[in-house]
Design an enzyme around this catalytic site. Sequence first.
Site, short mmCIF file in Angstrom:
data_model
loop_
_atom_site.label_atom_id
_atom_site.label_comp_id
_atom_site.label_asym_id
_atom_site.label_seq_id
_atom_site.Cartn_x
_atom_site.Cartn_y
_atom_site.Cartn_z
N TYR A 132 -3.38 7.36 -42.54
CA TYR A 132 -2.13 6.67 -42.88
C TYR A 132 -0.94 7.38 -42.23
CZ TYR A 132 1.42 4.48 -45.94
OH TYR A 132 2.52 3.79 -46.44
N TYR B 71 8.57 1.15 -26.84
CA TYR B 71 8.86 -0.25 -26.47
C TYR B 71 10.37 -0.47 -26.35
CZ TYR B 71 4.29 -2.50 -26.48
OH TYR B 71 3.02 -2.91 -26.15
P1 NAD Z 1 0.47 -3.59 -50.14
O1 NAD Z 1 -0.87 -2.99 -49.97
O2 NAD Z 1 0.79 -4.28 -51.44
O3 NAD Z 1 0.81 -4.61 -48.97
C1 NAD Z 1 0.29 -4.52 -47.68
C2 NAD Z 1 -0.07 -5.92 -47.22
O4 NAD Z 1 -0.57 -5.85 -45.88
C3 NAD Z 1 -1.18 -6.55 -48.06
O5 NAD Z 1 -0.82 -7.88 -48.40
C4 NAD Z 1 -2.39 -6.51 -47.14
O6 NAD Z 1 -3.34 -7.53 -47.43
C5 NAD Z 1 -1.76 -6.64 -45.77
N1 NAD Z 1 -2.57 -6.10 -44.68
C6 NAD Z 1 -3.21 -4.90 -44.63
N2 NAD Z 1 -3.84 -4.74 -43.45
C7 NAD Z 1 -3.58 -5.88 -42.74
C8 NAD Z 1 -3.97 -6.32 -41.45
N3 NAD Z 1 -4.75 -5.58 -40.65
N4 NAD Z 1 -3.54 -7.54 -41.04
C9 NAD Z 1 -2.77 -8.31 -41.83
N5 NAD Z 1 -2.39 -7.94 -43.08
C10 NAD Z 1 -2.79 -6.74 -43.51
O7 NAD Z 1 1.53 -2.41 -49.87
P2 NAD Z 1 3.10 -2.37 -50.03
O8 NAD Z 1 3.41 -1.35 -51.04
O9 NAD Z 1 3.64 -3.75 -50.20
O10 NAD Z 1 3.52 -1.78 -48.62
C11 NAD Z 1 4.01 -2.62 -47.57
C12 NAD Z 1 4.41 -1.74 -46.39
O11 NAD Z 1 5.40 -0.80 -46.78
C13 NAD Z 1 3.23 -0.93 -45.81
O12 NAD Z 1 3.34 -0.93 -44.40
C14 NAD Z 1 3.46 0.46 -46.35
O13 NAD Z 1 2.95 1.43 -45.50
C15 NAD Z 1 4.98 0.52 -46.43
N6 NAD Z 1 5.42 1.48 -47.45
C16 NAD Z 1 5.27 1.22 -48.78
C17 NAD Z 1 5.66 2.17 -49.72
C18 NAD Z 1 5.52 1.94 -51.19
O14 NAD Z 1 5.88 2.81 -51.98
N7 NAD Z 1 5.08 0.79 -51.65
C19 NAD Z 1 6.19 3.40 -49.29
C20 NAD Z 1 6.29 3.64 -47.92
C21 NAD Z 1 5.93 2.67 -47.00
#
Ligand code: NAD
Length: 318
Positions: free
Chosen positions: A144, A158
């Site tokens: 990750y 890019y």
């Molecule tokens: P989440 O797991 O609820 O959402 C991620 C979504 O991406 C899911 O709907 C999943 O099905 C989809 N997904 C995963 N792999 C995929 C792929 N290969 N193709 C298409 N869809 C795919 O997580 P979240 O908490 O909503 O996080 C969303 C984003 O924010 C992520 O990129 C995460 O790294 C980033 N983020 C979240 C947090 C947090 O605290 N929630 C903190 C830092 C960064």
Amino acid sequence: MKTILVTGGAGFIGSHLCERLLNEGNEVICLDNFFTGAKSNIVHLLDNHRFELIRHDITKEIFLEVDEIYNLACPASPVHYQYNPIKTVKTSVMGAINMLGLAKRIRAKILQASTSEVYGDPDVHPQPESYWGNVNPIGKRSCYDEGKRCAETLFMDYHNQNKVRIKIVRIFNTYGPRMQPDDGRVVSNFIIQALQNKPITIYGDGSQSRSFQYIDDLLDGLIRFMACDDSITGPINIGNDNEFAIRELAELVLELCNSRSVIEYLPLPENDPVQRCPDISYARELLDWKAKVQLKDGLLKTIAYFDGLLKTNRAVIK
Ligand code: NAD
Ligand code: UDP
């Protein structure tokens, strides 16, 4: 009105973002492979004629015409991103290449959901954007952390090489309704355990810290940053700068749930960061942004959500 692509749009953050962008009058395309996302998160949007849902995996190319892209697709909880670490790297790296390639072809502006995890187990505290981090490249969290770091590199390359308009946001721990009940993150775990009077699982001694941001504050930060001048690329920290020990969070959740749960201490997972708190000076200055929702208020809304899930048997019981 813009046409906006949200990858990972059926996930926790993505579903709230789709809803907010629709409410602001935009056309929204939600793209998701449903690895950790759920149709239940977006089912209420399906009747909106400005909303479109595509089941697709961002590790594969796709051709669409949009004005802006929010690239959120990636499992975010340690349990889910460690389930298939190779796939996690592919999603971050190949997904970034595919989305940046799309942005380049159609001249769209693209925002990357990066993470505080790029700072690893930080030895600078709180973390400013200028800090390069302290990341183990071969540990359990590396798929990750390093995937997201490489995605940031690709975004900058890019931009520099192909003049793609990019925005990199380093998101700190975010919580709220629609977190997956089974994804193992600390806020959802503690609330579900407390509501069922089951033991609250603290990993380690609970002295490690995090700073918890409510979903509404994050959405304000993301949308404001996307709207700012094209010359500004980030990275920018978006997070709450109120820091709490995990033990303090457990005590607050117990109190707010009026719970009889006891605390159970379990081993600390490998490479679990000891401290984490954003330096948000840049976001304050550039966007006039800071997190506004107090932990107690955000937790009460999140508790009400999980309580509803448990009462209708829609939460996985841990
Ligand atoms: P989440 O797991 O609820 O959402 C991620 C979504 O991406 C899911 O709907 C999943 O099905 C989809 N997904 C995963 N792999 C995929 C792929 N290969 N193709 C298409 N869809 C795919 O997580 P979240 O908490 O909503 O996080 C969303 C984003 O924010 C992520 O990129 C995460 O790294 C980033 N983020 C979240 C947090 C947090 O605290 N929630 C903190 C830092 C960064
Ligand atoms: N944590 C905990 N009990 C749990 C789940 C998590 O004590 O049931 C701890 C975890 O070890 C970490 C912190 O809470 O120190 C935040 O964990 P989370 O998985 O929510 O996010 P991240 O570690 O990615 O910040």
